[in-house]
Design an enzyme around this catalytic site. Structure first.
Site, short mmCIF file in Angstrom:
data_model
loop_
_atom_site.label_atom_id
_atom_site.label_comp_id
_atom_site.label_asym_id
_atom_site.label_seq_id
_atom_site.Cartn_x
_atom_site.Cartn_y
_atom_site.Cartn_z
N ASP A 94 0.89 -1.15 0.00
CA ASP A 94 0.00 0.00 0.00
C ASP A 94 0.93 1.22 0.00
O ASP A 94 2.10 1.09 0.33
CB ASP A 94 -0.85 -0.07 1.28
CG ASP A 94 -1.40 1.26 1.69
OD1 ASP A 94 -2.12 1.84 0.86
OD2 ASP A 94 -1.14 1.71 2.81
N ASP A 120 -1.46 -0.61 5.95
CA ASP A 120 -1.65 -0.05 7.28
C ASP A 120 -3.08 0.34 7.58
O ASP A 120 -3.48 0.40 8.73
CB ASP A 120 -0.76 1.19 7.46
CG ASP A 120 -1.29 2.36 6.65
OD1 ASP A 120 -1.55 2.17 5.45
OD2 ASP A 120 -1.47 3.45 7.22
N ASP A 174 -6.95 -1.53 3.73
CA ASP A 174 -6.06 -2.64 3.40
C ASP A 174 -6.48 -3.93 4.09
O ASP A 174 -6.01 -5.01 3.74
CB ASP A 174 -4.61 -2.33 3.85
CG ASP A 174 -4.09 -1.07 3.20
OD1 ASP A 174 -4.36 -0.89 2.00
OD2 ASP A 174 -3.42 -0.28 3.88
#
Ligand SMILES: [Mg+2]
Length: 480
Positions: free
Chosen positions: A243, A434, A438
């Protein structure tokens, strides 16, 4: 062994096995405890406004159409529309957008956004079960249900070894009397002897002990494993998906470049801009104040006005200063040069004349570049970045770090689709993230690695491995 009268052997094997398992469990247990310590397990309450009074109730009991209050620093508990107050929202956990979003009357807000400075009054539109946050949690549950558990080293060994040894023993029992003409009791005795000597006592103790040491060492480096099988599995990772916001970048904007017009020094530009923004609440303004290294004089600032979606105007030393978007300055009659802005640019003007501009960017974490290089050295063949951020800056970050592929503008379900598609034929796939957005992907992949520094609780819960300080460098470290 009991049947053969070898009691010490029987007790020994069971004892070794138990001690090994116990130590391994203890290491995993302490890792898991550290993970739950990272989570802020405060019970969530919604401040519902009713007849002038504010009542705290659990989110599940709030009906659509209720008026609720969201205080600074709190998470928006339910989806709705702002009816009063204005503030700046951090939406990065839900959308991956690194730039803070301004909210005033009429803005719609989603559960999971984090309220910045002001108190917001929100009319809820959906109940808890249908909120954006609950939908993400449903995705997480569905994804983790479909995941096949990774086998531990001992169980994958015993999957072949145990049936093999038992069938050999059975053969000995059946064939011994037939081939040598001995009695069945003799055959049974020999088969049992074979079973006793083939019991891998040393292995049964050494493998859990190895994991015990490995998990402990990882924990000391800030890598928490929720199961011993992940220690093994990390080495087989061939694809790593990252990410962006909060994982590879800090998620906080800072001034990158100070670009004054001719005849103005960078210090001057920063002086005026920082003073105008001194008591402004917008996070970009705070970054500008932080970038100014000189002494600040709060008593020189007066008449501060913040314009939502535009910028600020203030009097500094009695002179009018404007700081904000290009369009905001142009509306006030300031002449600015034409052309497209690259990334996030803030303009400043003094006495109606342009001073120059400041370029801000979401800084890449210090360990990110080295992490990518190390992963390549460790034989990871495919590195991908997925981000909810739709700006060109997002793509730039990924390519600069040397990713093989970059995908932008993804919602949580979109990320999930991508990680499913990216699953390699051989080797395992790890996802590093995080935010709340996600969490479904973290739950779905072979190994979900969550950044624990600023990450959300949902992500920590869904992940298999947690990196405590949120340093991307810990990912290759865990694989070594
Ligand atoms: Mg993120």
């Amino acid at each position: 062994a009991m049947f053969l009268g070898d009691y010490s052997e029987a007790v020994g094997v069971m004892l070794f096995y138990r001690v090994g398992e116990y130590l391994q469990e203890r290491a995993v247990g302490s890792s898991r405890r550290s993970v739950s310590e990272l989570m802020s397990l405060r019970p969530e309450a919604v401040h519902v406004k009713k007849a002038g009074a504010v009542d705290d109730v659990p989110p599940s009991e709030v009906l659509p159409g209720s008026l609720i209050e969201v205080r600074p620093g709190e998470r928006v508990p339910l989806d709705g529309v702002v009816t009063g107050g204005c503030s700046v929202l951090d939406t990065s956990a839900m959308t991956g957008e690194s730039l803070p979003v301004e909210a005033g009357s009429g803005s719609s807000v989603l559960a999971g956004y984090i309220n910045g400075q002001g108190v917001l009054e929100v009319r809820t539109e959906r109940d808890w079960r249908h909120s954006a946050l609950a939908r993400v949690q449903e995705l997480v549950e569905a994804a983790s249900g479909r995941k096949s558990p990774l086998e531990g080293r001992l169980s994958s060994f015993s999957r072949i070894y145990t049936p093999l040894v038992i069938s050999i023993a059975a053969l000995v029992f059946l064939l011994y009397p037939l081939v040598t003409g001995g009695s069945w009791a003799d055959g049974l005795f020999r088969a049992l002897v074979l079973l006793v000597i083939s019991c891998p006592c040393a292995l049964v103790l050494s493998i859990p002990l190895g994991f015990f040491a490995g998990i402990g060492r990882a924990a000391r480096q800030g890598i928490l494993l929720k199961g011993s099988n992940y220690l093994d599995a990390l080495r087989k990772v061939k694809t790593v998906v990252f990410d962006k916001t909060g994982t590879l970048t800090e998620g906080v904007f800072s001034v990158d470049e100070v670009l004054p017009r001719d005849g103005v020094s960078p210090e001057e530009l920063l002086y005026w801009a920082a003073h105008a923004e001194l008591s402004a609440s917008h996070p970009l303004g705070r970054s500008i104040v932080k970038a100014y290294e000189g002494t600040l004089f709060p008593d020189r600032v007066a008449e501060l006005v913040e314009v939502t979606g535009g910028g600020v105007s203030a009097r500094v030393e009695g002179r009018p200063v404007l700081v904000g978007k290009k369009s905001f300055l142009q509306e006030a009659g300031v002449r600015t040069e034409e052309g497209e802005d690259r990334g996030v640019t803030v303009y400043a003007a003094l006495d109606g004349i342009l001073l120059g501009c400041l370029r801000l960017s979401d800084r890449v974490k210090p360990g990110a570049e080295r992490a990518v290089r190390k992963l390549r050295e460790l034989g990871v063949s495919n590195l991908v970045m997925l981000t909810g951020d739709s700006s060109s800056a997002g793509t730039e970050v990924g390519l600069k770090l040397g990713m093989d592929e970059v995908f932008c503008g993804l919602m949580p379900a979109g990320k999930l689709e991508h990680v499913r598609r990216l699953k390699p034929e051989t080797g395992l796939l790890a996802f590093v993230g995080d935010g709340m957005n996600d969490a479904p992907s973290l739950a779905a992949v072979d190994i979900g690695i969550a950044m624990g520094g600023v990450g959300s609780d949902t992500a920590l819960q869904a992940a298999d491995v947690v990196v405590m300080k949120g340093d991307p460098l810990a990912v290759p470290l865990g694989m070594m």
